[in-house]
Design an enzyme around this catalytic site. Structure first.
Site, PDB file in Angstrom:
ATOM      1  N   LEU A 127      25.843 -25.936  20.110  1.00  0.00           N
ATOM      2  CA  LEU A 127      25.125 -25.940  21.299  1.00  0.00           C
ATOM      3  C   LEU A 127      25.997 -25.663  22.542  1.00  0.00           C
ATOM      4  O   LEU A 127      25.698 -24.806  23.342  1.00  0.00           O
ATOM      5  CB  LEU A 127      24.439 -27.356  21.241  1.00  0.00           C
ATOM      6  CG  LEU A 127      23.688 -27.652  22.830  1.00  0.00           C
ATOM      7  CD1 LEU A 127      22.451 -26.859  22.362  1.00  0.00           C
ATOM      8  CD2 LEU A 127      23.161 -29.056  22.583  1.00  0.00           C
ATOM      9  N   GLU A 129      28.402 -24.436  25.495  1.00  0.00           N
ATOM     10  CA  GLU A 129      29.316 -23.384  25.921  1.00  0.00           C
ATOM     11  C   GLU A 129      29.944 -24.008  27.212  1.00  0.00           C
ATOM     12  O   GLU A 129      29.890 -24.899  27.912  1.00  0.00           O
ATOM     13  CB  GLU A 129      28.180 -22.438  26.411  1.00  0.00           C
ATOM     14  CG  GLU A 129      27.227 -21.839  25.326  1.00  0.00           C
ATOM     15  CD  GLU A 129      26.164 -20.716  25.825  1.00  0.00           C
ATOM     16  OE1 GLU A 129      26.274 -20.431  26.984  1.00  0.00           O
ATOM     17  OE2 GLU A 129      25.411 -20.419  24.973  1.00  0.00           O
ATOM     18  N   GLU A 364      28.025 -35.108  22.619  1.00  0.00           N
ATOM     19  CA  GLU A 364      26.774 -35.795  22.246  1.00  0.00           C
ATOM     20  C   GLU A 364      25.933 -36.487  23.874  1.00  0.00           C
ATOM     21  O   GLU A 364      25.412 -37.358  23.448  1.00  0.00           O
ATOM     22  CB  GLU A 364      26.306 -36.439  21.109  1.00  0.00           C
ATOM     23  CG  GLU A 364      26.656 -35.490  20.114  1.00  0.00           C
ATOM     24  CD  GLU A 364      26.434 -36.270  18.819  1.00  0.00           C
ATOM     25  OE1 GLU A 364      25.292 -36.792  18.549  1.00  0.00           O
ATOM     26  OE2 GLU A 364      27.232 -36.063  17.736  1.00  0.00           O
TER      27      GLU A 364
END
Ligand SMILES: Cc1cc2nc3c(=O)[nH]c(=O)nc-3n(C[C@H](O)[C@H](O)[C@H](O)COP(=O)(O)OP(=O)(O)OC[C@H]3O[C@@H](n4cnc5c(N)ncnc54)[C@H](O)[C@@H]3O)c2cc1C
Length: 382
Positions: A127, A129, A364
Site C-alpha cells: 500500500l 509509497e 498500519e
C-alpha cells in the site's frame, strides 16, 4: 509461564483456549528462530507454521468461505510475539498480505489462500509509497486499463516480505474519482514481468522489507480485487481487522518484558534484599501489570466485537492499536531500566524487545493517525 488468566475472560470460547494452548506448546518447542539470515528464517517460519496448521486462521479455507476470526489471530500473534518477534511477523504478514483476498477476492483469486495458509506461498500487502504513507489517499502508482489488461507503473516502499513474497496485493490509482475514490487493488505474482525489487531496507528489528518497482507491468483485469475504485475501502477494511492484531503483538512483547522483569527483580540482590523489595520498583511493576491488562482488554474487546458481527470496528481497533503499542513501549522501557546494564546489552531479550516494539507505533497507521480516527468517530457519535 506467562499470566494466562485473561483466557477465562468472556471474550473467549473454549476453541480459543484450546488454540492458545496449542500455540503455546508449539512456540515453546520451536522458538526463538535463528535470525542470522532473516529471509531464510522467515521462509522457514512460514513453512513450519503452515505445515503445523497454525496459518489456517490467517486465511479462510477457499472451499468453505468463512470470516476471519480476529480473536484467533490476536491470540496467536500475542503468543508468538512473546516468544519471538520474527515468528509473529511471519504469521502476521500471511494474514495481512492475503487479507484483501480473504475479504473481497473472487473464487479464482481465493485459490491463492490455499497456498498462503499452507505456507507454500508468502504474501505481502503493498500500500505505502514514499509520498503516501499516512496519507494513503495520495497514492501515485497507476494502473491503466489497456484492453483486457491493466498496466502497473510506479513504486511501493516499506513493503514487508518484499523480496521473499510469492504474491503481492498492490494498490494503485485507476482514476474512477479523486483521491481515495480512484484506487483499486490487484493480485500480483512475484514473477510478473516489469516488476522488480528495487531496494532492500534494513531496520532496527530486521525483517524482510523492500521498495518495489513496477514498469509497464501488465496484469489481466481479472487480477483486480473487487470493483474499480474500491481499493481504498478494501485496504481500510483489511486494516480494520489487522490493526487490533498489531495491538496483540505489542501485548505479547509487553507480557514478555513483564515476565522477564519479574524474574529479574525477584532474583537480583541489592541493598541487602531482592530488588523487588524496593517500593519504587514495586510501583514500576504495578504500572507494567496495569498497562498489560488494560491493553489486553482493549485488544480482545476489538477482536470480540468484530467476531460478533460488527461490520466495522474502526474505533475499537484504533483504540486497541494505539493503547497497546504505546503502553508496550513504556512497559519495555521500564523492563530495560530495571535490568540495568544488562538491559542495553546487545542480544539480551529486553534489548531485543526494545527494538522490536518501535515500528508498531508507526506502521498500519501511526499513533497520531489512530487518534485522528478515534476523535473523528467519537465526535460524530458513530
Ligand atoms: C517496519 C515497517 C514495516 C512496514 N510494512 C508495510 C507493509 O507491509 N505494507 C505497506 O503498505 N506499508 C508498510 N509500512 C509502511 C507504514 O505503513 C508507513 O511507514 C506508515 O504508514 C507511515 O508512513 P510514513 O513512513 O511515510 O510516515 P509519514 O506519513 O511521513 O508520517 C510521519 C509521522 O508523522 C506523524 N503523522 C502522520 N500523520 C499524522 C496526522 N494526521 N496528525 C499528526 N501527526 C501525523 C506521525 O508521527 C508519523 O509517524 C511499514 C513500515 C515500517 C516502518
Amino acid at each position: 509461564m506467562s499470566d494466562q488468566t485473561f483466557l477465562s475472560w468472556p471474550f473467549f470460547e473454549d476453541r480459543h483456549r484450546a488454540l492458545a494452548e496449542t500455540v503455546e506448546r508449539w512456540s515453546a518447542a520451536n522458538l526463538p528462530a535463528n535470525h542470522g539470515d532473516v529471509d531464510a528464517a522467515c521462509r522457514d517460519l512460514v513453512a513450519r507454521l503452515g505445515r503445523d496448521g497454525l496459518l489456517a486462521p490467517t486465511a479462510p479455507d477457499p472451499s468453505v468461505p468463512s470470516p476471519l476470526d480476529v480473536r484467533s489471530l490476536c491470540l496467536i500473534r500475542e503468543t508468538l510475539a512473546r516468544y519471538d518477534g520474527l515468528a509473529d511477523f511471519a504469521f502476521a504478514m500471511q494474514g495481512l498480505g492475503a487479507g484483501p483476498i480473504s475479504l473481497f477476492g473472487n473464487a479464482e483469486q481465493r485459490s491463492w489462500l490455499k497456498l498462503t495458509r499452507s505456507g507454500e506461498a508468502i504474501a505481502a500487502f503493498a500500500l505505502s509509497e514514499r509520498k503516501s504513507g499516512s496519507d494513503v489517499a495520495n497514492i501515485a502508482m497507476t494502473a491503466t486499463r489497456d484492453g483486457d489488461d491493466y498496466i502497473l507503473d510506479g513504486e511501493k516502499t516499506w513493503i514487508s516480505n518484499g523480496g521473499i513474497a510469492e504474491i503481492y496485493v498492490v494498490f494503485a490509482r485507476t482514476g474512477e474519482g479523486p483521491g481515495a475514490k480512484g484506487l483499486s487493488a490487484f493480485v500480483v505474482p512475484a514473477d510478473l514481468s516489469g516488476f522488480a525489487v528495487a531496494e532492500r531496507i534494513d531496520v532496527i528489528a530486521p525483517h524482510p522489507l523492500a521498495r518495489l518497482k513496477f514498469e509497464r507491468a501488465r496484469v489481466p483485469a481479472s487480477a483486480m480485487i473487487g470493483a474499480p475504485g474500491e481499493g481504498f475501502k478494501i485496504a481500510m477494511a483489511t486494516l480494520d481487522i489487522f490493526r487490533a492484531t498489531v495491538g496483540a503483538a505489542a501485548l505479547g512483547f509487553a507480557r514478555r518484558a513483564l515476565d522477564e522483569t519479574i524474574t529479574r527483580v525477584r532474583t537480583r540482590e541489592m541493598f541487602g534484599g531482592p530488588l523487588a523489595d524496593l517500593q519504587m520498583v514495586q510501583a514500576a511493576i504495578a504500572e507494567m501489570a496495569l498497562d498489560v491488562d488494560a491493553a489486553a482488554l482493549l485488544v480482545y474487546r476489538a477482536a470480540w466485537t468484530k467476531d460478533n458481527g460488527a461490520a466495522r470496528v474502526t474505533r475499537e481497533a484504533a483504540m486497541a492499536k494505539l493503547y497497546a503499542t504505546d503502553r508496550a513501549q513504556d512497559v519495555i522501557d521500564k523492563a530495560v531500566q530495571l535490568h540495568g546494564g544488562d538491559g542495553v546489552r546487545r542480544g539480551h531479550i529486553v534489548e531485543r524487545l526494545y527494538r522490536e516494539i518501535r515500528a508498531l507505533r508507526i506502521y498500519e497507521g501511526a499513533s497520531e493517525v489512530q487518534k485522528v480516527v478515534i476523535a473523528r468517530q467519537t465526535l460524530s457519535g458513530a
